[in-house]
Write a protein that holds these residues in place. Structure first.
Motif, PDB file in Angstrom:
ATOM      1  N   GLN A   1      10.603   3.487  -3.947  1.00 20.34           N
ATOM      2  CA  GLN A   1      10.756   2.139  -4.242  1.00 20.34           C
ATOM      3  C   GLN A   1      10.595   1.469  -2.933  1.00 20.34           C
ATOM      4  O   GLN A   1      10.881   2.043  -1.730  1.00 20.34           O
TER       5      GLN A   1
ATOM      6  N   PHE B   1      17.112  -8.744   3.112  1.00 26.57           N
ATOM      7  CA  PHE B   1      18.038  -8.808   1.676  1.00 26.57           C
ATOM      8  C   PHE B   1      18.807  -9.948   1.868  1.00 26.57           C
ATOM      9  O   PHE B   1      19.072 -10.310   0.847  1.00 26.57           O
TER      10      PHE B   1
ATOM     11  N   GLU C   1       6.851   1.081  -7.125  1.00 28.70           N
ATOM     12  CA  GLU C   1       7.737   2.102  -7.464  1.00 28.70           C
ATOM     13  C   GLU C   1       6.739   3.298  -7.818  1.00 28.70           C
ATOM     14  O   GLU C   1       5.789   3.215  -7.987  1.00 28.70           O
TER      15      GLU C   1
ATOM     16  N   THR D   1      12.129  -7.873 -11.873  1.00 28.99           N
ATOM     17  CA  THR D   1      13.224  -7.112 -12.154  1.00 28.99           C
ATOM     18  C   THR D   1      14.305  -7.791 -11.761  1.00 28.99           C
ATOM     19  O   THR D   1      14.533  -8.239 -10.533  1.00 28.99           O
ATOM     20  N   ASP D   2      15.623  -7.801 -12.264  1.00 33.36           N
ATOM     21  CA  ASP D   2      16.685  -8.462 -11.998  1.00 33.36           C
ATOM     22  C   ASP D   2      17.646  -7.712 -11.046  1.00 33.36           C
ATOM     23  O   ASP D   2      17.922  -6.672 -11.557  1.00 33.36           O
ATOM     24  N   TYR D   3      17.715  -7.973  -9.982  1.00 32.51           N
ATOM     25  CA  TYR D   3      18.512  -7.409  -8.914  1.00 32.51           C
ATOM     26  C   TYR D   3      20.119  -8.217  -8.803  1.00 32.51           C
ATOM     27  O   TYR D   3      20.229  -8.658  -7.532  1.00 32.51           O
TER      28      TYR D   3
ATOM     29  N   THR E   1       8.401  -4.984  -7.321  1.00 34.85           N
ATOM     30  CA  THR E   1       8.580  -3.911  -6.470  1.00 34.85           C
ATOM     31  C   THR E   1       7.408  -2.950  -6.495  1.00 34.85           C
ATOM     32  O   THR E   1       6.963  -2.929  -7.935  1.00 34.85           O
TER      33      THR E   1
END
Length: 190
Positions: A121, A32, A85, A74-76, A83
């Motif tokens: 996830q 990450f 899910e 998807t905005d992280y 992802t």
């Protein structure tokens, strides 16, 4: 002439508001800490596809059902990510008149009007193994939830996969609580 100037100004404003999104292969990131702002980390090689769909394990009159899907772009918090899910259900007597869903990850336990986000996830870079996390919401009081590391490994040449949950390491205060979800089973894709 005046109309032409207005048109040019409008076109320039539109162009200046368009942001080009840089796309990177999701599988080129291994931590990450490597994610960079403004970049879309995409499943460009379609490695998620084998996991998408409905999976089941039936033991006696109890069905454990997992529904997996791909969420894109998807905005992280400034970087964007594809992802895998999913949701799960534990069902007694599935398909019969006395069917009873005893646990679902779609809604808050005891309050079906509160919808939950996907509690499974993760991702796959190999196309045959999924790694991620699962939140067991079926535990009940006093803990109510238990997070775990989840691996789903496709079994070659079949429509089955090995589902395995392991406990995340950390400090345990008081009595250790076990998962309600199956920890080590074979799922069959429907």
């Amino acid at each position: 002439m005046q109309l032409k100037k207005i048109f040019i100004i409008l076109v320039m404003l539109l162009i200046s508001n368009i942001k080009a999104q840089q796309i990177e292969n999701r599988c080129n990131i291994h931590s990450f800490a490597d994610f960079e702002q403004g970049i879309y980390y995409k499943d460009v090689d379609n490695k998620f596809a084998p996991f998408i769909g409905v999976w089941k394990n039936v033991t006696g009159n109890t069905t454990f059902k997992v529904t997996m899907f791909k969420t894109e772009d998807t905005d992280y918090g400034g970087y964007f990510l594809d992802t895998l899910e999913g949701h799960y259900e534990i069902i007694l007597n599935e398909g019969q008149a006395n069917e009873n869903i005893i646990c679902t990850s779609r809604f808050l336990p005891g309050n079906p009007s509160v919808q939950l986000p996907p509690l499974i996830q993760g991702s796959s870079c190999s196309g045959n193994g999924f790694g991620g996390s699962v939140l067991d919401m079926c535990i009940g009081p006093p803990k109510y939830q238990l997070n775990g590391m989840l691996q789903i490994s496709l079994i070659p040449g079949t429509n089955t996969a090995h589902w395995k949950i392991t406990r995340k390491r950390g400090l345990v205060i008081g009595q250790e609580i076990d998962y309600t979800l199956p920890k080590d089973i074979i799922l069959t894709k429907q």
